[in-house]
Design a protein around this motif. Structure first.
Motif, PDB file in Angstrom:
ATOM      1  N   ASN A   1       0.819  -1.212   0.000  1.00  0.00           N
ATOM      2  CA  ASN A   1       0.000   0.000   0.000  1.00  0.00           C
ATOM      3  C   ASN A   1       0.852   1.261   0.000  1.00  0.00           C
ATOM      4  O   ASN A   1       0.558   2.231  -0.705  1.00  0.00           O
ATOM      5  CB  ASN A   1      -0.941   0.011   1.207  1.00  0.00           C
ATOM      6  CG  ASN A   1      -2.270  -0.653   0.921  1.00  0.00           C
ATOM      7  OD1 ASN A   1      -2.780  -0.601  -0.188  1.00  0.00           O
ATOM      8  ND2 ASN A   1      -2.842  -1.274   1.942  1.00  0.00           N
ATOM      9  N   VAL A   2       1.915   1.256   0.786  1.00  0.00           N
ATOM     10  CA  VAL A   2       2.770   2.442   0.871  1.00  0.00           C
ATOM     11  C   VAL A   2       3.428   2.718  -0.483  1.00  0.00           C
ATOM     12  O   VAL A   2       3.400   3.849  -0.995  1.00  0.00           O
ATOM     13  CB  VAL A   2       3.830   2.269   1.977  1.00  0.00           C
ATOM     14  CG1 VAL A   2       4.847   3.409   1.930  1.00  0.00           C
ATOM     15  CG2 VAL A   2       3.161   2.214   3.354  1.00  0.00           C
ATOM     16  N   LYS A   3       3.998   1.699  -1.090  1.00  0.00           N
ATOM     17  CA  LYS A   3       4.678   1.878  -2.371  1.00  0.00           C
ATOM     18  C   LYS A   3       3.714   2.302  -3.473  1.00  0.00           C
ATOM     19  O   LYS A   3       4.058   3.098  -4.353  1.00  0.00           O
ATOM     20  CB  LYS A   3       5.391   0.589  -2.759  1.00  0.00           C
ATOM     21  CG  LYS A   3       6.592   0.265  -1.877  1.00  0.00           C
ATOM     22  CD  LYS A   3       7.221  -1.064  -2.274  1.00  0.00           C
ATOM     23  CE  LYS A   3       8.394  -1.396  -1.360  1.00  0.00           C
ATOM     24  NZ  LYS A   3       8.973  -2.723  -1.690  1.00  0.00           N
ATOM     25  N   ALA A   4       2.497   1.778  -3.425  1.00  0.00           N
ATOM     26  CA  ALA A   4       1.531   2.074  -4.483  1.00  0.00           C
ATOM     27  C   ALA A   4       0.979   3.494  -4.402  1.00  0.00           C
ATOM     28  O   ALA A   4       0.479   4.020  -5.404  1.00  0.00           O
ATOM     29  CB  ALA A   4       0.370   1.077  -4.426  1.00  0.00           C
ATOM     30  N   ASN A   5       1.088   4.132  -3.253  1.00  0.00           N
ATOM     31  CA  ASN A   5       0.409   5.414  -3.063  1.00  0.00           C
ATOM     32  C   ASN A   5       1.335   6.597  -2.837  1.00  0.00           C
ATOM     33  O   ASN A   5       0.852   7.722  -2.643  1.00  0.00           O
ATOM     34  CB  ASN A   5      -0.573   5.303  -1.901  1.00  0.00           C
ATOM     35  CG  ASN A   5      -1.808   4.515  -2.277  1.00  0.00           C
ATOM     36  OD1 ASN A   5      -2.664   4.993  -2.997  1.00  0.00           O
ATOM     37  ND2 ASN A   5      -1.881   3.271  -1.800  1.00  0.00           N
ATOM     38  N   LEU A   6       2.635   6.381  -2.879  1.00  0.00           N
ATOM     39  CA  LEU A   6       3.566   7.501  -2.774  1.00  0.00           C
ATOM     40  C   LEU A   6       4.248   7.707  -4.114  1.00  0.00           C
ATOM     41  O   LEU A   6       4.778   6.757  -4.700  1.00  0.00           O
ATOM     42  CB  LEU A   6       4.612   7.243  -1.689  1.00  0.00           C
ATOM     43  CG  LEU A   6       4.137   7.320  -0.247  1.00  0.00           C
ATOM     44  CD1 LEU A   6       5.301   7.038   0.704  1.00  0.00           C
ATOM     45  CD2 LEU A   6       3.518   8.683   0.067  1.00  0.00           C
ATOM     46  N   PRO A   7       4.260   8.940  -4.630  1.00  0.00           N
ATOM     47  CA  PRO A   7       4.981   9.205  -5.873  1.00  0.00           C
ATOM     48  C   PRO A   7       6.467   8.933  -5.698  1.00  0.00           C
ATOM     49  O   PRO A   7       6.986   8.898  -4.581  1.00  0.00           O
ATOM     50  CB  PRO A   7       4.694  10.689  -6.136  1.00  0.00           C
ATOM     51  CG  PRO A   7       4.253  11.246  -4.829  1.00  0.00           C
ATOM     52  CD  PRO A   7       3.617  10.143  -4.071  1.00  0.00           C
ATOM     53  N   SER A   8       7.142   8.743  -6.807  1.00  0.00           N
ATOM     54  CA  SER A   8       8.544   8.326  -6.765  1.00  0.00           C
ATOM     55  C   SER A   8       9.416   9.272  -5.957  1.00  0.00           C
ATOM     56  O   SER A   8      10.342   8.840  -5.261  1.00  0.00           O
ATOM     57  CB  SER A   8       9.092   8.195  -8.190  1.00  0.00           C
ATOM     58  OG  SER A   8       8.958   9.428  -8.899  1.00  0.00           O
ATOM     59  N   ASP A   9       9.123  10.574  -6.004  1.00  0.00           N
ATOM     60  CA  ASP A   9       9.960  11.530  -5.291  1.00  0.00           C
ATOM     61  C   ASP A   9       9.733  11.510  -3.784  1.00  0.00           C
ATOM     62  O   ASP A   9      10.475  12.142  -3.036  1.00  0.00           O
ATOM     63  CB  ASP A   9       9.751  12.946  -5.836  1.00  0.00           C
ATOM     64  CG  ASP A   9       8.312  13.419  -5.694  1.00  0.00           C
ATOM     65  OD1 ASP A   9       7.390  12.589  -5.864  1.00  0.00           O
ATOM     66  OD2 ASP A   9       8.101  14.608  -5.403  1.00  0.00           O
ATOM     67  N   LEU A  10       8.711  10.777  -3.332  1.00  0.00           N
ATOM     68  CA  LEU A  10       8.439  10.688  -1.894  1.00  0.00           C
ATOM     69  C   LEU A  10       8.653   9.287  -1.340  1.00  0.00           C
ATOM     70  O   LEU A  10       8.425   9.057  -0.152  1.00  0.00           O
ATOM     71  CB  LEU A  10       7.003  11.138  -1.596  1.00  0.00           C
ATOM     72  CG  LEU A  10       6.711  12.629  -1.764  1.00  0.00           C
ATOM     73  CD1 LEU A  10       5.253  12.922  -1.436  1.00  0.00           C
ATOM     74  CD2 LEU A  10       7.631  13.482  -0.880  1.00  0.00           C
ATOM     75  N   GLN A  11       9.085   8.352  -2.177  1.00  0.00           N
ATOM     76  CA  GLN A  11       9.276   6.982  -1.709  1.00  0.00           C
ATOM     77  C   GLN A  11      10.257   6.915  -0.541  1.00  0.00           C
ATOM     78  O   GLN A  11      10.109   6.086   0.359  1.00  0.00           O
ATOM     79  CB  GLN A  11       9.756   6.088  -2.851  1.00  0.00           C
ATOM     80  CG  GLN A  11       8.711   5.792  -3.905  1.00  0.00           C
ATOM     81  CD  GLN A  11       7.638   4.813  -3.426  1.00  0.00           C
ATOM     82  OE1 GLN A  11       7.878   3.989  -2.552  1.00  0.00           O
ATOM     83  NE2 GLN A  11       6.453   4.916  -4.005  1.00  0.00           N
ATOM     84  N   GLN A  12      11.251   7.791  -0.550  1.00  0.00           N
ATOM     85  CA  GLN A  12      12.240   7.785   0.525  1.00  0.00           C
ATOM     86  C   GLN A  12      11.721   8.430   1.810  1.00  0.00           C
ATOM     87  O   GLN A  12      12.402   8.382   2.847  1.00  0.00           O
ATOM     88  CB  GLN A  12      13.514   8.502   0.070  1.00  0.00           C
ATOM     89  CG  GLN A  12      14.181   7.865  -1.131  1.00  0.00           C
ATOM     90  CD  GLN A  12      14.545   6.418  -0.899  1.00  0.00           C
ATOM     91  OE1 GLN A  12      15.090   6.064   0.145  1.00  0.00           O
ATOM     92  NE2 GLN A  12      14.221   5.562  -1.859  1.00  0.00           N
ATOM     93  N   SER A  13      10.532   9.012   1.750  1.00  0.00           N
ATOM     94  CA  SER A  13       9.967   9.686   2.934  1.00  0.00           C
ATOM     95  C   SER A  13       9.251   8.734   3.872  1.00  0.00           C
ATOM     96  O   SER A  13       8.854   9.136   4.961  1.00  0.00           O
ATOM     97  CB  SER A  13       8.992  10.784   2.494  1.00  0.00           C
ATOM     98  OG  SER A  13       9.667  11.798   1.781  1.00  0.00           O
ATOM     99  N   ALA A  14       9.067   7.489   3.450  1.00  0.00           N
ATOM    100  CA  ALA A  14       8.358   6.525   4.275  1.00  0.00           C
ATOM    101  C   ALA A  14       9.111   5.199   4.294  1.00  0.00           C
ATOM    102  O   ALA A  14       9.477   4.662   3.244  1.00  0.00           O
ATOM    103  CB  ALA A  14       6.942   6.317   3.751  1.00  0.00           C
ATOM    104  N   VAL A  15       9.334   4.690   5.482  1.00  0.00           N
ATOM    105  CA  VAL A  15      10.001   3.403   5.677  1.00  0.00           C
ATOM    106  C   VAL A  15       9.047   2.499   6.453  1.00  0.00           C
ATOM    107  O   VAL A  15       8.484   2.909   7.473  1.00  0.00           O
ATOM    108  CB  VAL A  15      11.318   3.568   6.459  1.00  0.00           C
ATOM    109  CG1 VAL A  15      11.943   2.213   6.753  1.00  0.00           C
ATOM    110  CG2 VAL A  15      12.291   4.459   5.699  1.00  0.00           C
ATOM    111  N   VAL A  16       8.863   1.273   5.969  1.00  0.00           N
ATOM    112  CA  VAL A  16       8.020   0.304   6.667  1.00  0.00           C
ATOM    113  C   VAL A  16       8.905  -0.564   7.547  1.00  0.00           C
ATOM    114  O   VAL A  16       9.949  -1.064   7.104  1.00  0.00           O
ATOM    115  CB  VAL A  16       7.234  -0.562   5.653  1.00  0.00           C
ATOM    116  CG1 VAL A  16       6.489  -1.688   6.371  1.00  0.00           C
ATOM    117  CG2 VAL A  16       6.269   0.312   4.863  1.00  0.00           C
TER     118      VAL A  16
END
Length: 218
Positions: free
Chosen positions: A105-120
């Motif tokens: 869910n996290v990967k599918a809903n964050l644009p590429s430039d924000l992927q580094q802003s969230a860590v599971v």
């Protein structure tokens, strides 16, 4: 977040939670959250408390820009996703069995430039807390995580470990039973607690908590 087994049509009022996905619009983004009640139970559906906490964050009551944050019992990850979209650096946590679903869910809903802003990351309250920096978070988020009495003590221990001295905790929940009020009273033994928001239609309260620091003039 604790898991419960799926029971077909056990509670008719929960039928919408059995949908395979739920759509939202927060932080100028369309968000599509996958749900899987059959496999993971309560950990894999979006509850009202998560929606209301996202509403509260979007209203700008908390400055999220660059805020080092962590979500506890994230389930589907909606709250952490919205926090990241609003500028926070978020560690989104749940138990090991929910992580693959949460990560998707996290990967599918964050644009590429924000992927580094969230860590599971895996986090079971009260266990292996040394994996996370003591006092390492400025904002702690939790939606509908207060409902099992056995988790109250480890949850408070976890909050004490994670919170920086000036950290804010935001908990969104319904007050369903006496045990919910019991948790708030336990929390008040370690934090200052204030209700900051109430959404009447969904009957969701948001509580803000912060550390009770020793007074320097004593």
């Amino acid at each position: 977040m604790a898991l419960v087994p799926y029971v077909e049509n056990a509670v008719p009022a929960l039928s919408k939670l059995q949908n395979s996905s739920a759509r939202f619009h927060f932080a100028s983004h369309d968000i599509l959250i996958a749900q899987d009640w059959r496999k993971l139970g309560v950990a894999a559906v979006v509850w009202d408390a998560a929606v209301v906490l996202c509403m509260y964050l979007e209203l700008g009551h908390v400055d999220l820009k660059g805020k080092v944050s962590i979500e506890l019992g994230a389930g589907t990850g909606l709250v952490g996703i919205v926090a990241a979209l609003l500028g926070a650096k978020v560690t989104i946590t749940d138990r090991k069995c929910a992580l693959d679903f949460l990560s998707t869910n996290v990967k599918a809903n964050l644009p590429s430039d924000l992927q580094q802003s969230a860590v599971v990351s895996e986090l079971s309250w009260g266990e292996d807390l040394a994996r996370f920096p003591a006092g390492g978070f400025e904002l702690v988020l939790g939606a509908d995580i207060v409902y099992l009495e056995d988790t109250f003590v480890p949850l408070i221990q976890t909050l004490q470990h994670l919170c920086a001295d000036a950290a804010v905790v935001l908990l969104a929940c319904r007050i369903r039973y006496e045990r919910d009020s019991t948790f708030l009273n336990m929390l008040r033994g370690h934090f200052t607690v204030q209700e900051v928001f109430y959404e009447k239609n969904r009957d969701i309260h948001i509580y803000k908590a912060w550390k009770q620091l020793p007074r320097s003039d004593l």
